[in-house]
Scaffold this motif. Sequence first.
Motif, PDB file in Angstrom:
ATOM      1  N   LEU A  27       0.835  -1.202   0.000  1.00  0.00           N
ATOM      2  CA  LEU A  27       0.000   0.000   0.000  1.00  0.00           C
ATOM      3  C   LEU A  27       0.871   1.254   0.000  1.00  0.00           C
ATOM      4  CD1 LEU A  27      -2.746  -1.035   2.590  1.00  0.00           C
ATOM      5  CD2 LEU A  27      -2.772  -1.285   0.100  1.00  0.00           C
ATOM      6  N   ALA A  28       1.963   1.229   0.762  1.00  0.00           N
ATOM      7  CA  ALA A  28       2.857   2.386   0.798  1.00  0.00           C
ATOM      8  C   ALA A  28       3.507   2.622  -0.559  1.00  0.00           C
ATOM      9  CB  ALA A  28       3.920   2.199   1.875  1.00  0.00           C
ATOM     10  N   GLY A  29       3.846   1.545  -1.275  1.00  0.00           N
ATOM     11  CA  GLY A  29       4.423   1.706  -2.610  1.00  0.00           C
ATOM     12  C   GLY A  29       3.457   2.350  -3.573  1.00  0.00           C
ATOM     13  N   THR A  30       2.178   1.986  -3.468  1.00  0.00           N
ATOM     14  CA  THR A  30       1.157   2.608  -4.320  1.00  0.00           C
ATOM     15  C   THR A  30       1.082   4.109  -4.071  1.00  0.00           C
ATOM     16  OG1 THR A  30      -0.189   0.599  -4.440  1.00  0.00           O
ATOM     17  CG2 THR A  30      -1.307   2.667  -4.827  1.00  0.00           C
ATOM     18  N   LEU A  31       1.021   4.491  -2.804  1.00  0.00           N
ATOM     19  CA  LEU A  31       0.927   5.915  -2.466  1.00  0.00           C
ATOM     20  C   LEU A  31       2.192   6.665  -2.874  1.00  0.00           C
ATOM     21  CD1 LEU A  31      -0.789   5.823   1.045  1.00  0.00           C
ATOM     22  CD2 LEU A  31      -1.815   6.323  -1.169  1.00  0.00           C
ATOM     23  N   MET A  32       3.341   6.010  -2.752  1.00  0.00           N
ATOM     24  CA  MET A  32       4.592   6.674  -3.122  1.00  0.00           C
ATOM     25  C   MET A  32       4.629   6.936  -4.616  1.00  0.00           C
ATOM     26  SD  MET A  32       7.196   7.900  -1.609  1.00  0.00           S
ATOM     27  CE  MET A  32       8.742   8.677  -2.134  1.00  0.00           C
ATOM     28  N   ALA A  33       4.217   5.951  -5.417  1.00  0.00           N
ATOM     29  CA  ALA A  33       4.194   6.156  -6.866  1.00  0.00           C
ATOM     30  C   ALA A  33       3.232   7.277  -7.231  1.00  0.00           C
ATOM     31  CB  ALA A  33       3.785   4.861  -7.566  1.00  0.00           C
ATOM     32  N   ARG A  34       2.117   7.346  -6.557  1.00  0.00           N
ATOM     33  CA  ARG A  34       1.147   8.413  -6.821  1.00  0.00           C
ATOM     34  C   ARG A  34       1.730   9.781  -6.489  1.00  0.00           C
ATOM     35  NH1 ARG A  34      -3.391  10.999  -4.215  1.00  0.00           N
ATOM     36  NH2 ARG A  34      -5.125  11.241  -5.679  1.00  0.00           N
ATOM     37  N   SER A  35       2.453   9.844  -5.364  1.00  0.00           N
ATOM     38  CA  SER A  35       3.022  11.119  -4.945  1.00  0.00           C
ATOM     39  C   SER A  35       4.151  11.580  -5.846  1.00  0.00           C
ATOM     40  CB  SER A  35       3.532  11.006  -3.500  1.00  0.00           C
ATOM     41  OG  SER A  35       2.476  10.757  -2.599  1.00  0.00           O
ATOM     42  N   LEU A  36       4.876  10.647  -6.466  1.00  0.00           N
ATOM     43  CA  LEU A  36       6.049  11.004  -7.261  1.00  0.00           C
ATOM     44  C   LEU A  36       5.704  11.629  -8.603  1.00  0.00           C
ATOM     45  CD1 LEU A  36       8.543   8.137  -6.412  1.00  0.00           C
ATOM     46  CD2 LEU A  36       8.829  10.591  -5.976  1.00  0.00           C
ATOM     47  N   ARG A  37       4.452  11.949  -8.826  1.00  0.00           N
ATOM     48  CA  ARG A  37       4.139  12.826  -9.954  1.00  0.00           C
ATOM     49  C   ARG A  37       4.619  14.246  -9.664  1.00  0.00           C
ATOM     50  NH1 ARG A  37      -2.120  11.797 -10.444  1.00  0.00           N
ATOM     51  NH2 ARG A  37      -1.829  11.948  -8.191  1.00  0.00           N
ATOM     52  N   ARG A  38       4.901  14.511  -8.388  1.00  0.00           N
ATOM     53  CA  ARG A  38       5.493  15.792  -7.990  1.00  0.00           C
ATOM     54  C   ARG A  38       7.002  15.632  -7.855  1.00  0.00           C
ATOM     55  NH1 ARG A  38       3.997  16.813  -2.905  1.00  0.00           N
ATOM     56  NH2 ARG A  38       2.958  14.833  -2.506  1.00  0.00           N
ATOM     57  N   PRO A  39       7.757  16.717  -7.716  1.00  0.00           N
ATOM     58  CA  PRO A  39       9.218  16.603  -7.598  1.00  0.00           C
ATOM     59  C   PRO A  39       9.626  15.680  -6.462  1.00  0.00           C
ATOM     60  CG  PRO A  39       8.597  18.885  -7.973  1.00  0.00           C
ATOM     61  CD  PRO A  39       7.315  18.133  -7.776  1.00  0.00           C
ATOM     62  N   ALA A  40      10.635  14.850  -6.724  1.00  0.00           N
ATOM     63  CA  ALA A  40      11.029  13.815  -5.773  1.00  0.00           C
ATOM     64  C   ALA A  40      11.432  14.382  -4.416  1.00  0.00           C
ATOM     65  CB  ALA A  40      12.175  12.990  -6.367  1.00  0.00           C
ATOM     66  N   LEU A  41      12.218  15.471  -4.419  1.00  0.00           N
ATOM     67  CA  LEU A  41      12.660  16.033  -3.144  1.00  0.00           C
ATOM     68  C   LEU A  41      11.484  16.534  -2.324  1.00  0.00           C
ATOM     69  CD1 LEU A  41      15.938  17.942  -4.093  1.00  0.00           C
ATOM     70  CD2 LEU A  41      15.700  15.786  -2.845  1.00  0.00           C
ATOM     71  N   THR A  42      10.497  17.105  -2.992  1.00  0.00           N
ATOM     72  CA  THR A  42       9.303  17.570  -2.289  1.00  0.00           C
ATOM     73  C   THR A  42       8.568  16.401  -1.641  1.00  0.00           C
ATOM     74  OG1 THR A  42       9.044  19.407  -3.831  1.00  0.00           O
ATOM     75  CG2 THR A  42       7.099  18.769  -2.562  1.00  0.00           C
ATOM     76  N   VAL A  43       8.460  15.310  -2.376  1.00  0.00           N
ATOM     77  CA  VAL A  43       7.773  14.127  -1.852  1.00  0.00           C
ATOM     78  C   VAL A  43       8.531  13.535  -0.669  1.00  0.00           C
ATOM     79  CG1 VAL A  43       7.027  11.780  -2.397  1.00  0.00           C
ATOM     80  CG2 VAL A  43       6.700  13.616  -4.069  1.00  0.00           C
ATOM     81  N   ILE A  44       9.844  13.408  -0.796  1.00  0.00           N
ATOM     82  CA  ILE A  44      10.650  12.833   0.284  1.00  0.00           C
ATOM     83  C   ILE A  44      10.566  13.703   1.529  1.00  0.00           C
ATOM     84  CG2 ILE A  44      13.008  12.300   1.007  1.00  0.00           C
ATOM     85  CD1 ILE A  44      13.529  11.417  -1.907  1.00  0.00           C
ATOM     86  N   ARG A  45      10.647  15.026   1.358  1.00  0.00           N
ATOM     87  CA  ARG A  45      10.513  15.916   2.517  1.00  0.00           C
ATOM     88  C   ARG A  45       9.148  15.753   3.169  1.00  0.00           C
ATOM     89  NH1 ARG A  45      13.173  19.947  -0.683  1.00  0.00           N
ATOM     90  NH2 ARG A  45      11.121  20.822  -1.213  1.00  0.00           N
ATOM     91  N   GLY A  46       8.117  15.606   2.353  1.00  0.00           N
ATOM     92  CA  GLY A  46       6.785  15.417   2.901  1.00  0.00           C
ATOM     93  C   GLY A  46       6.673  14.123   3.691  1.00  0.00           C
ATOM     94  N   ARG A  47       7.258  13.036   3.168  1.00  0.00           N
ATOM     95  CA  ARG A  47       7.225  11.767   3.888  1.00  0.00           C
ATOM     96  C   ARG A  47       7.978  11.872   5.219  1.00  0.00           C
ATOM     97  NH1 ARG A  47       3.653  10.577   0.969  1.00  0.00           N
ATOM     98  NH2 ARG A  47       3.381   8.704  -0.290  1.00  0.00           N
TER      99      ARG A  47
END
Length: 370
Positions: free
Chosen positions: A66-86
Amino acid sequence: MGAHGAPRGRAARPAGEDSRGAAPAGRDGYFDLLRAVALVRVVAYHTFGWAWAGLVFPSMGVMFGLAGTLMARSLRRPALTVIRGRLRRLLPPFWLWGFFVVTAMLLHGWMPDWRIVYWIVPLGDPPGSAWAGQAWEIVWYLRTYLWFVLLSPALLRLFRRAPLPVLALSLVPVAVLTSVPPPEGRFGGALTDLATFLFCWLLGFAHHDGVLGRLRPLAVVLPSLAALALGGWYALTHQARYGGTYDLDDNPLGQAFWSAGFVTLLMYAKEYAGAVGPVRSRLVTVFNARAVTVYLWHELALILAVPLTDRFWEVPAFERYLPLESQWFLFGVGWVLIAGFVLACGWVEDVAARRKPALLPGGRAARMGT
């Protein structure tokens, strides 16, 4: 089946199109239910120690999928932004919980070394005393999750080059580490955990990108059943190597293949049946909005449930009418304490997610992934 092999209950996607084109606005009720069941199973396993629990429902494989699904969905945005959010969403609840655990260990004579930095960012296993081992040993999941988050931008690019071959080959590392022992110590353990759940994380990518949805049922069901058969066979026939038990938590290869088959069938069931409506259960909503809190605090709740239950024996009416000797009673007391921790500490998850703090979530539906 549709003309292009799309499952019944949903429209067939044109070739080359995937679910990235139209992300759902709300939460996924089916996945939220799976996450809630996974958390309940984790607490039950740590209460009763059932070796068969992982075969009935491999919670950790489900949670990584489930976490992989959400991560792939989030990575439509810039990777650094997503990682900081996580990191922002994970670390504050971890810090609050860690403050209490570390303080308790210090008061009991424990002295940390340089690895105490892992109590700030759990990129490795944080140090701890044997006295509190039951409480802090669960951090392995956060450590593995965090490494998957950091590796996901590269993993997603690799996956999209050749989805099915990469997914199949993701089971090779755990097979190699089973044949060739990994390095000893914490590094070897971390490497093994990543290898064990790599398939499930990439399976989340496959679900998000529509790879699963484009496959015919036999192309999914037969390999899944084969993975289940291999994982179950290995767990049952190699008990001597893993402490005389078939518990999947002690058996990386058995865990990897059993989880691969099980989680694939769970995710494909959603693709085959069609979309699931939004979350309507308040309890499921609370479990999902407080998933980190429930996971982190449940072992402390179970530890505290033991002396609390012992106190009940001092009350004659409780001793006479309550099943104090039953593990089920301890399980119930544990959940009462978990509920207390959710009420007392769960608001930190709201602050970390930049939501208005709430005693209990469940008003307007939250959005998936950040």
